[in-house]
Design a protein around this motif. Structure first.
Motif, PDB file in Angstrom:
ATOM      1  N   UNK A 194      81.018  27.780 124.876  1.00 48.92           N
ATOM      2  CA  UNK A 194      81.549  26.825 125.580  1.00 48.92           C
ATOM      3  C   UNK A 194      80.564  26.119 126.579  1.00 48.92           C
ATOM      4  N   UNK A 195      80.569  24.935 126.664  1.00 49.05           N
ATOM      5  CA  UNK A 195      79.599  24.356 127.573  1.00 49.05           C
ATOM      6  C   UNK A 195      79.541  22.955 127.812  1.00 49.05           C
ATOM      7  N   UNK A 196      78.653  22.301 128.479  1.00 44.99           N
ATOM      8  CA  UNK A 196      78.495  20.687 128.471  1.00 44.99           C
ATOM      9  C   UNK A 196      78.158  20.313 127.129  1.00 44.99           C
ATOM     10  N   UNK A 204      74.346  27.394 116.295  1.00 44.94           N
ATOM     11  CA  UNK A 204      73.385  27.009 115.865  1.00 44.94           C
ATOM     12  C   UNK A 204      73.292  26.226 114.421  1.00 44.94           C
ATOM     13  N   UNK A 205      74.029  27.254 113.422  1.00 46.56           N
ATOM     14  CA  UNK A 205      74.067  26.819 112.143  1.00 46.56           C
ATOM     15  C   UNK A 205      74.705  25.472 111.966  1.00 46.56           C
ATOM     16  N   UNK A 251      82.987  18.184 128.063  1.00 48.57           N
ATOM     17  CA  UNK A 251      82.635  19.843 127.696  1.00 48.57           C
ATOM     18  C   UNK A 251      83.218  20.106 126.327  1.00 48.57           C
ATOM     19  N   UNK A 277      72.464  20.570 122.071  1.00 49.87           N
ATOM     20  CA  UNK A 277      70.888  20.608 121.995  1.00 49.87           C
ATOM     21  C   UNK A 277      70.472  22.083 122.268  1.00 49.87           C
ATOM     22  N   UNK A 278      71.143  22.943 122.963  1.00 48.35           N
ATOM     23  CA  UNK A 278      70.862  24.231 123.276  1.00 48.35           C
ATOM     24  C   UNK A 278      71.818  25.144 122.910  1.00 48.35           C
ATOM     25  N   UNK A 314      72.442  22.678 113.201  1.00 44.53           N
ATOM     26  CA  UNK A 314      71.313  22.193 112.250  1.00 44.53           C
ATOM     27  C   UNK A 314      71.982  21.894 110.806  1.00 44.53           C
ATOM     28  N   UNK A 334      80.300  12.025 121.323  1.00 43.61           N
ATOM     29  CA  UNK A 334      80.748  10.679 121.678  1.00 43.61           C
ATOM     30  C   UNK A 334      82.014  10.488 122.893  1.00 43.61           C
ATOM     31  N   UNK A 383      73.973  28.641 121.816  1.00 40.26           N
ATOM     32  CA  UNK A 383      73.408  29.712 122.259  1.00 40.26           C
ATOM     33  C   UNK A 383      73.823  30.952 120.872  1.00 40.26           C
ATOM     34  N   UNK A 384      75.325  30.512 120.290  1.00 45.04           N
ATOM     35  CA  UNK A 384      75.624  31.564 119.115  1.00 45.04           C
ATOM     36  C   UNK A 384      75.123  30.923 117.789  1.00 45.04           C
ATOM     37  N   UNK A 385      74.969  32.070 117.302  1.00 44.37           N
ATOM     38  CA  UNK A 385      74.329  32.046 115.736  1.00 44.37           C
ATOM     39  C   UNK A 385      75.149  30.980 115.107  1.00 44.37           C
ATOM     40  N   UNK A 418      76.347  17.921 125.598  1.00 44.52           N
ATOM     41  CA  UNK A 418      75.033  17.912 125.357  1.00 44.52           C
ATOM     42  C   UNK A 418      74.173  19.116 125.350  1.00 44.52           C
ATOM     43  N   UNK A 419      74.853  20.155 126.158  1.00 39.93           N
ATOM     44  CA  UNK A 419      74.016  21.484 126.138  1.00 39.93           C
ATOM     45  C   UNK A 419      74.435  22.106 124.857  1.00 39.93           C
TER      46      UNK A 419
END
Lengths: 281, 238
Positions: A258-260, A274-275, A246, A266-267, A278, A242, A269-271, A262-263
Motif C-alpha cells: 500500500x502507498x500513495x 510490479x507485474x 492512496x 511508479x515504484x 508492467x 485517476x 515494491x512487491x513482485x 503515484x508511488x
C-alpha cells in the motif's frame, strides 16, 4: 502546527473465510494454503488480516486480480456478509469506540442505511429493476427513516438530475435503462442518505469508454462537492490512478502493498504489483 | 540562512523481482537547500537526477538515508519516513512538483486545474476563481483556452499551465523536473521570468535542466551527476 487527523473508518485484522477450516489450514500451518484455498477442507480464505484506515474526503483505491478478495472486503464492510473475525470503527458512530461488526443486526442496518452507500458492479444487486428509479431512491430513504413522500420525491429528482438522468425518464424502471444509466441510478441511490462513506465495487467495469468517463467524472465531482470518503475497488489501474489518493494492492486475500497511488504505480515494491504495473498497456 | 531541506546519504535502487535484477538510481547523495535558494542539478539522462526529485516528492520510496524537511505543517520531518497522509497534506500545501508532462484529470479545463490547486489549499471558491484568473493571465495563456481541455494544448501551453497550477499554491518548496525540455526559446524565457519571481517571493527550488544556459543567472548552486552520484560540487555562485 497540524493537528493529528482522525480516520473516518478503521478496519483492524478483518478475516473472512468460506468454509470451516481444518488442522491443515488453521493457525501455524497456514502456509499450506494454495493461494487462498485449503486443498484439504476446501476452505477459501477470502480476506486475511485486512487492516486499513480511511480519512475524511479521501479516496482509497483497492486493486488486485479477480479472486483477490476485493469485493468480499466491501461486502463485509457493508454487512452483506458476516465476517469471520475482525474489528471496525466509524468516527461518526458511537464516537468510534464500538466494533461495528459486533453490533446487533438492527444496529448494522442503521449503519448501512445512515453511514454507508454501496454501488455494486452488477446493478441487479443494488437496484430493484422493476421499481421506478424514483422509487428505488425512496426505498433507501425510507430505510434511513424518511416518511414524507414530497421530500423523498424531491430528493430523488435532485439526485437523478445530478447523475444526468433526464426528467422524463425518472419514473421509468432501471430494467429499461442502459448499463451506464443503471450505474448512475445506483450512485444516486447510494448518495440519497448523505452517507459519509461510499463503497464502489468495479463501478466502471463493462461500460464503454465514454460512459465510463461520465461515471468517473461523476464520482470525482461528488467527492469534490460533498467531501465523501470512498473506497474504490477496481482492477483497472487507470481508474485508480485517476481517482485514488492512496492505493492498496490485494493478492490471495491479503494486502501485499500500500502507498500513495503515484508511488505504487511508479515504484511498486512487491513482485506481483510490479507485474501488474508492467501489464499496463 | 536556514536549511529547508537537509539530505543525508540518500540512496535509491529498484528491485525488479520478476527479472531478478537490481537497478541503481542514486547513491550517497547529501546536500542542503537553504530557504529561498535555487539548486540546479545537471547530468546526462539516466544519471539519477529525477530519482532524487522523486524521492523527495516520495513518488519513489528512498532505500537509504534521510530527507529532512523543515515543514510548516509538522515541523522538521523525514520525508523518507513520513506517512502517506502527511505526504498528501504536504503535497497539497507546501511542496510542488513540475515536470514536462502535464499530469491531470482528463476532461478538466485549464481553469478548473488551477482553481482546484487553490481549493486543495483550503481556500473558498471565490478566492480560487480570482487566483486562477490572475495566474492564467500572468502566464499569458490564451483566454480562448481557459475553458478547454489541455489535451489539445501545445507543449509550451501545457507546461505553462502545469507551472501555473504549481505556482498558484505559492509552495515553499518547488521541484522542477526538466520543465523546459521541450520548449522554444521564447517560452523558456517566460518560464525563467516566472521562476525568478517565485524565487524573489521566497520559494526554495531544486531544478533539473539539460540547458546550462537556462540555469545561468537563476541557480545559486549547481551539482553535476554521473551514474547516480554527484561528481562536481560547484558551490560558487554562477
Amino acid at each position: 502546527m497540524y493537528q493529528q487527523e482522525q480516520p473516518i473508518l478503521t478496519v483492524k485484522s478483518l478475516n473472512k473465510r468460506f468454509g470451516h477450516g481444518c488442522l491443515n489450514c488453521q493457525g501455524v500451518q497456514k502456509e499450506k494454503l494454495v493461494g487462498n484455498y485449503c486443498p484439504f477442507c476446501q476452505t477459501v480464505y477470502a480476506c486475511q488480516n485486512i487492516s486499513l484506515e480511511i480519512y475524511p474526503a479521501e479516496i482509497l483505491g483497492v486493486v488486485g486480480e479477480s479472486g483477490s478478495g476485493k469485493s468480499t472486503l466491501l461486502r463485509c464492510l457493508y454487512f452483506d456478509q458476516d465476517i469471520s473475525s475482525g474489528e471496525g470503527y466509524i468516527q461518526g458512530y458511537k464516537d468510534g469506540l464500538v466494533n461495528i461488526f459486533n453490533e446487533t443486526s438492527q444496529q448494522k442496518r442503521y449503519i448501512r442505511n445512515h453511514l454507508f452507500g454501496m454501488v455494486y458492479q452488477n446493478p441487479y444487486l443494488g437496484l430493484r429493476m422493476n421499481f421506478s428509479s424514483v422509487g428505488n431512491i425512496a426505498e433507501k430513504l425510507i430505510g434511513a427513516g424518511s416518511r414524507n413522500v414530497d421530500f423523498m420525491a424531491g430528493r430523488a429528482r435532485e439526485l437523478l438530475k445530478k447523475v444526468n438522468i433526464p426528467d422524463y425518464r425518472m419514473k421509468e424502471a432501471p430494467e429499461n435503462f442502459s448499463g451506464g444509466m443503471q450505474q448512475r441510478v445506483q450512485i444516486a441511490k447510494a448518495l440519497s442518505n448523505n452517507p459519509p462513506i461510499l463503497l464502489l465495487d468495479e463501478v466502471t467495469t463493462g461500460l464503454d469508454l465514454s460512459v465510463q468517463a461520465n461515471v468517473l467524472d461523476l464520482i470525482k465531482r461528488i467527492q469534490r462537492d460533498l467531501k465523501i470518503s470512498m473506497i474504490v475497488v477496481s482492477h483497472d489501474l487507470g481508474v485508480i490512478r485517476m481517482l485514488a489518493d492512496r492505493t492498496i494492492v490485494m493478492l490471495n486475500g491479503r494486502i501485499i502493498e500500500q502507498g500513495l497511488t503515484d508511488q505504487v504505480l511508479e515504484d511498486p515494491q512487491h513482485a506481483y504489483t510490479q507485474q501488474l504495473v508492467y501489464s499496463l498497456l | 540562512m536556514r536549511e529547508i531541506i537537509k539530505i543525508a546519504n540518500l540512496g535509491k535502487f529498484f528491485e525488479l523481482h520478476n527479472l531478478g535484477k537490481r537497478i541503481k538510481g542514486c547513491q550517497d547523495i547529501s546536500f542542503d537547500l537553504y530557504e529561498g535558494e535555487f539548486i540546479g542539478i545537471t547530468g546526462r539522462s539516466g544519471s539519477g537526477k529525477s530519482t532524487i526529485l522523486k524521492c523527495i516528492y516520495r513518488t519513489y520510496i528512498p532505500k537509504e538515508g534521510n530527507i529532512w524537511y523543515n515543514s510548516r505543517l509538522y515541523g522538521v520531518i523525514d520525508l523518507a519516513q513520513a506517512t502517506e497522509r502527511q505526504l498528501i497534506h504536504l503535497r497539497k500545501k507546501e511542496i510542488g512538483y513540475v515536470s514536462q508532462f502535464l499530469n491531470v484529470m482528463p476532461r478538466t479545463t485549464a481553469r478548473e486545474i488551477v482553481e482546484q490547486a487553490v481549493l486543495d489549499m483550503g481556500y473558498d471558491p471565490e478566492y480560487a476563481e480570482e487566483e486562477a484568473r490572475n495566474m492564467l493571465t500572468h502566464f499569458e495563456l490564451d483566454k480562448e483556452l481557459w475553458d478547454t481541455y489541455p489535451n489539445t494544448f501545445s507543449g509550451g501551453e501545457k507546461l505553462r499551465l502545469s507551472i501555473a497550477g504549481a505556482m498558484v499554491k505559492r509552495p515553499r518548496l518547488l521541484l522542477l523536473d526538466e520543465p523546459t525540455a521541450s520548449l522554444d526559446n521564447e517560452s523558456k524565457e517566460k518560464v525563467k521570468i516566472l521562476l525568478r519571481k517565485l524565487k524573489a517571493e521566497g520559494t526554495s527550488m531544486i531544478g533539473i535542466f539539460h540547458d546550462l544556459e537556462f540555469m545561468e543567472g537563476i541557480c545559486d548552486r549547481e551539482f553535476s551527476m554521473r551514474t547516480g552520484k554527484f561528481v562536481l560540487d560547484n558551490t560558487a555562485v554562477l
